[in-house]
Scaffold this motif. Structure first.
Motif, PDB file in Angstrom:
ATOM      1  N   ILE A 224      52.133  38.864  34.715  1.00 43.94           N
ATOM      2  CA  ILE A 224      51.452  38.287  36.115  1.00 43.94           C
ATOM      3  C   ILE A 224      52.689  37.493  36.685  1.00 43.94           C
ATOM      4  CG2 ILE A 224      50.007  36.797  36.958  1.00 43.94           C
ATOM      5  CD1 ILE A 224      48.185  37.118  34.662  1.00 43.94           C
ATOM      6  N   ILE A 225      53.044  37.716  37.806  1.00 46.51           N
ATOM      7  CA  ILE A 225      54.162  37.010  38.500  1.00 46.51           C
ATOM      8  C   ILE A 225      53.256  36.201  39.488  1.00 46.51           C
ATOM      9  CG2 ILE A 225      56.037  36.900  39.965  1.00 46.51           C
ATOM     10  CD1 ILE A 225      55.547  40.236  38.188  1.00 46.51           C
ATOM     11  N   SER A 226      53.242  34.832  39.658  1.00 44.53           N
ATOM     12  CA  SER A 226      52.429  34.163  40.483  1.00 44.53           C
ATOM     13  C   SER A 226      53.377  33.231  41.402  1.00 44.53           C
ATOM     14  CB  SER A 226      51.402  33.123  39.791  1.00 44.53           C
ATOM     15  OG  SER A 226      50.556  33.917  39.133  1.00 44.53           O
ATOM     16  N   VAL A 227      52.972  32.840  42.696  1.00 47.97           N
ATOM     17  CA  VAL A 227      53.894  32.048  43.400  1.00 47.97           C
ATOM     18  C   VAL A 227      52.704  31.240  44.203  1.00 47.97           C
ATOM     19  CG1 VAL A 227      55.448  31.712  45.483  1.00 47.97           C
ATOM     20  CG2 VAL A 227      55.840  33.612  43.835  1.00 47.97           C
ATOM     21  N   HIS A 228      52.900  29.974  44.423  1.00 46.74           N
ATOM     22  CA  HIS A 228      51.765  29.038  44.924  1.00 46.74           C
ATOM     23  C   HIS A 228      52.389  27.718  45.499  1.00 46.74           C
ATOM     24  CE1 HIS A 228      47.280  29.500  44.373  1.00 46.74           C
ATOM     25  NE2 HIS A 228      47.273  28.568  45.175  1.00 46.74           N
ATOM     26  N   GLY A 229      51.900  27.232  46.479  1.00 45.39           N
ATOM     27  CA  GLY A 229      52.083  26.123  47.092  1.00 45.39           C
ATOM     28  C   GLY A 229      51.375  25.088  46.283  1.00 45.39           C
ATOM     29  N   SER A 230      52.140  23.836  46.106  1.00 46.69           N
ATOM     30  CA  SER A 230      51.277  22.679  45.177  1.00 46.69           C
ATOM     31  C   SER A 230      50.198  21.987  46.010  1.00 46.69           C
ATOM     32  CB  SER A 230      52.390  21.877  44.642  1.00 46.69           C
ATOM     33  OG  SER A 230      52.897  21.002  45.947  1.00 46.69           O
ATOM     34  N   SER A 247      46.946  29.602  40.349  1.00 47.08           N
ATOM     35  CA  SER A 247      48.110  30.086  39.523  1.00 47.08           C
ATOM     36  C   SER A 247      48.506  29.279  38.670  1.00 47.08           C
ATOM     37  CB  SER A 247      49.176  30.249  40.532  1.00 47.08           C
ATOM     38  OG  SER A 247      48.889  31.120  41.586  1.00 47.08           O
ATOM     39  N   LEU A 248      48.322  27.854  38.551  1.00 46.78           N
ATOM     40  CA  LEU A 248      48.770  27.200  37.594  1.00 46.78           C
ATOM     41  C   LEU A 248      47.931  27.192  36.384  1.00 46.78           C
ATOM     42  CD1 LEU A 248      50.594  24.819  36.421  1.00 46.78           C
ATOM     43  CD2 LEU A 248      49.263  23.159  37.394  1.00 46.78           C
ATOM     44  N   ASP A 249      46.341  27.316  36.458  1.00 49.06           N
ATOM     45  CA  ASP A 249      45.499  27.654  35.542  1.00 49.06           C
ATOM     46  C   ASP A 249      45.859  28.655  34.721  1.00 49.06           C
ATOM     47  OD1 ASP A 249      44.012  25.235  36.040  1.00 49.06           O
ATOM     48  OD2 ASP A 249      42.874  26.276  37.781  1.00 49.06           O
ATOM     49  N   ILE A 250      46.003  29.667  35.654  1.00 49.72           N
ATOM     50  CA  ILE A 250      46.460  31.314  35.075  1.00 49.72           C
ATOM     51  C   ILE A 250      47.824  31.098  34.247  1.00 49.72           C
ATOM     52  CG2 ILE A 250      46.930  33.401  35.740  1.00 49.72           C
ATOM     53  CD1 ILE A 250      45.237  33.097  38.345  1.00 49.72           C
ATOM     54  N   HIS A 251      48.654  30.546  34.698  1.00 49.91           N
ATOM     55  CA  HIS A 251      49.799  30.245  33.919  1.00 49.91           C
ATOM     56  C   HIS A 251      49.690  29.794  32.504  1.00 49.91           C
ATOM     57  CE1 HIS A 251      54.341  29.414  32.993  1.00 49.91           C
ATOM     58  NE2 HIS A 251      53.812  27.909  33.059  1.00 49.91           N
ATOM     59  N   ASN A 252      48.871  28.633  32.428  1.00 47.09           N
ATOM     60  CA  ASN A 252      48.855  28.092  31.469  1.00 47.09           C
ATOM     61  C   ASN A 252      47.850  28.704  30.504  1.00 47.09           C
ATOM     62  OD1 ASN A 252      50.076  25.683  32.202  1.00 47.09           O
ATOM     63  ND2 ASN A 252      48.447  24.602  32.858  1.00 47.09           N
ATOM     64  N   LYS A 253      46.891  29.301  30.991  1.00 48.63           N
ATOM     65  CA  LYS A 253      46.065  30.302  30.007  1.00 48.63           C
ATOM     66  C   LYS A 253      46.854  31.505  29.476  1.00 48.63           C
ATOM     67  CE  LYS A 253      42.177  31.439  28.121  1.00 48.63           C
ATOM     68  NZ  LYS A 253      41.315  30.493  27.178  1.00 48.63           N
ATOM     69  N   ALA A 254      47.754  31.951  30.415  1.00 54.61           N
ATOM     70  CA  ALA A 254      48.466  33.378  29.938  1.00 54.61           C
ATOM     71  C   ALA A 254      49.555  32.849  29.036  1.00 54.61           C
ATOM     72  CB  ALA A 254      49.237  33.769  31.117  1.00 54.61           C
ATOM     73  N   ASP A 255      50.020  31.661  28.911  1.00 53.05           N
ATOM     74  CA  ASP A 255      50.973  31.142  27.927  1.00 53.05           C
ATOM     75  C   ASP A 255      50.113  30.992  26.773  1.00 53.05           C
ATOM     76  OD1 ASP A 255      53.389  31.264  29.538  1.00 53.05           O
ATOM     77  OD2 ASP A 255      53.069  28.976  29.943  1.00 53.05           O
ATOM     78  N   ALA A 256      48.982  30.496  26.591  1.00 51.08           N
ATOM     79  CA  ALA A 256      48.249  30.419  25.480  1.00 51.08           C
ATOM     80  C   ALA A 256      47.932  31.492  24.794  1.00 51.08           C
ATOM     81  CB  ALA A 256      46.814  29.409  25.712  1.00 51.08           C
ATOM     82  N   LEU A 257      47.598  32.771  25.454  1.00 49.77           N
ATOM     83  CA  LEU A 257      47.354  34.097  25.173  1.00 49.77           C
ATOM     84  C   LEU A 257      48.509  35.143  25.030  1.00 49.77           C
ATOM     85  CD1 LEU A 257      44.128  34.704  27.451  1.00 49.77           C
ATOM     86  CD2 LEU A 257      44.355  34.091  24.948  1.00 49.77           C
TER      87      LEU A 257
END
Length: 306
Positions: A224-230, A247-257
């Motif tokens: 997954i490549i995500s780009v997002h405004g804070s 995207s931040l939630d997705i990034h953190n969950k993806a890291d955990a998985l």
């Protein structure tokens, strides 16, 4: 003597520039083609009814002069809250053009838009998203079947999009049809009849989109490549005060998985990477950030393929 040294130094600079310009860039990472070929209003659903034919049209972007027989494909999906937009939206046109010039084949697709009110009613948003996701899966199946026709690698089909298009890309790669359908209150009979068989996706490009259930990330290992405004107030970057997982939630969950992923955050920017979101006028500065996001994406994809 000094004039001669200046002349020699100037000549060396010119030679260096000529050499640098003549060196080919890296395919899929850099702009390596000067022009593109564009075919408009093709269809990925020959069975569509007369009333729905427009919903299944796509524009195909290919690098002009490319003789490669097996190329990655990016299927781009526009934003618009599942209510508005089309395959000719500025963002998806821009990304289709620039990625085609990197050597990709790009298909900017239409999909069914909601006739209800997904912008203000979450149930309508879920339903609109469900049907659009089925269309994206149908497009994947179409291009797998027609891989030889378009000179694409059927094992390197990437789904990408901005806003609603990011939702679709994530849901198509990670949601199970039954789980998504039930969340959207779709009748079981309709889920079974409308379901398109799941096909693995090579990667997801998520530009300021979200997913409805972080648990769905356990269903696959798609990069997954995500780009997002804070400061995105329309599709928040995190679940806080929202029914969406950004995207931040997705990034953190993806890291955990241990799912390969990356995230670029534009601090201080809102939806569509604008300083203050305006759905009718994005401005040249936002478009320059879109191009930065594209290069960020191309760099990551190049690393995967390499």
């Amino acid at each position: 003597m000094i004039k001669r040294q200046i002349l020699i130094f100037s000549a060396l600079l010119v030679m260096q520039n000529v050499i640098a310009q003549s060196q080919p860039g890296k395919r899929y990472k850099d702009i390596v083609f000067n022009d593109i070929l564009l075919e408009k209003d093709l269809s990925y659903n020959s069975q569509a009814s007369k009333d729905q034919k427009k919903s299944y049209l796509f524009d195909l972007y290919q690098p002009k002069g490319d003789d490669a027989s097996s190329r990655p494909l990016i299927i781009w999906m526009h934003g618009g809250g599942f209510k508005f937009g089309s395959k000719t939206a500025k963002g998806v046109k821009l990304w289709s053009q620039t990625f085609a010039r990197r050597g990709y084949v790009c298909a900017s697709i239409n999909y069914r838009l909601s006739k209800a009110n997904p912008l203000f009613h979450f149930d309508d948003l879920l339903k609109g998203s469900f049907y659009a996701t089925q269309d994206a899966k149908l497009a994947v199946a179409y291009f797998r079947t027609n891989a030889a026709k378009y000179h694409i690698d059927p094992d390197k089909i990437i789904l990408g999009g901005n806003s609603a298009g990011g939702f679709i890309a994530l849901n198509a790669a990670y949601s199970k049809n039954e789980d998504f359908g039930r969340l959207a209150n779709i009748a079981d009979d309709e889920i079974k009849s409308s379901g398109v068989p799941h096909r693995p996706i090579y990667a997801v490009i998520n530009y300021w989109g979200s997913i409805y259930d972080l648990g769905w990330l356990s269903n696959a290992k798609t990069p997954i490549i995500s780009v997002h405004g804070s400061e995105d107030g329309l599709v928040p970057i995190t679940h806080k005060n929202s029914s969406l997982y950004g995207s931040l939630d997705i990034h953190n969950k993806a890291d955990a998985l241990h799912i390969p992923n990356t995230l670029k955050v534009y601090k201080g920017y809102s939806h569509e990477l604008q300083k203050h979101f305006n759905p009718f006028f994005e401005g040249s500065k936002a478009q320059s950030r879109w191009l930065e996001a594209a290069q960020f994406t191309a760099d990551y994809l190049y690393g995967i393929m390499k």
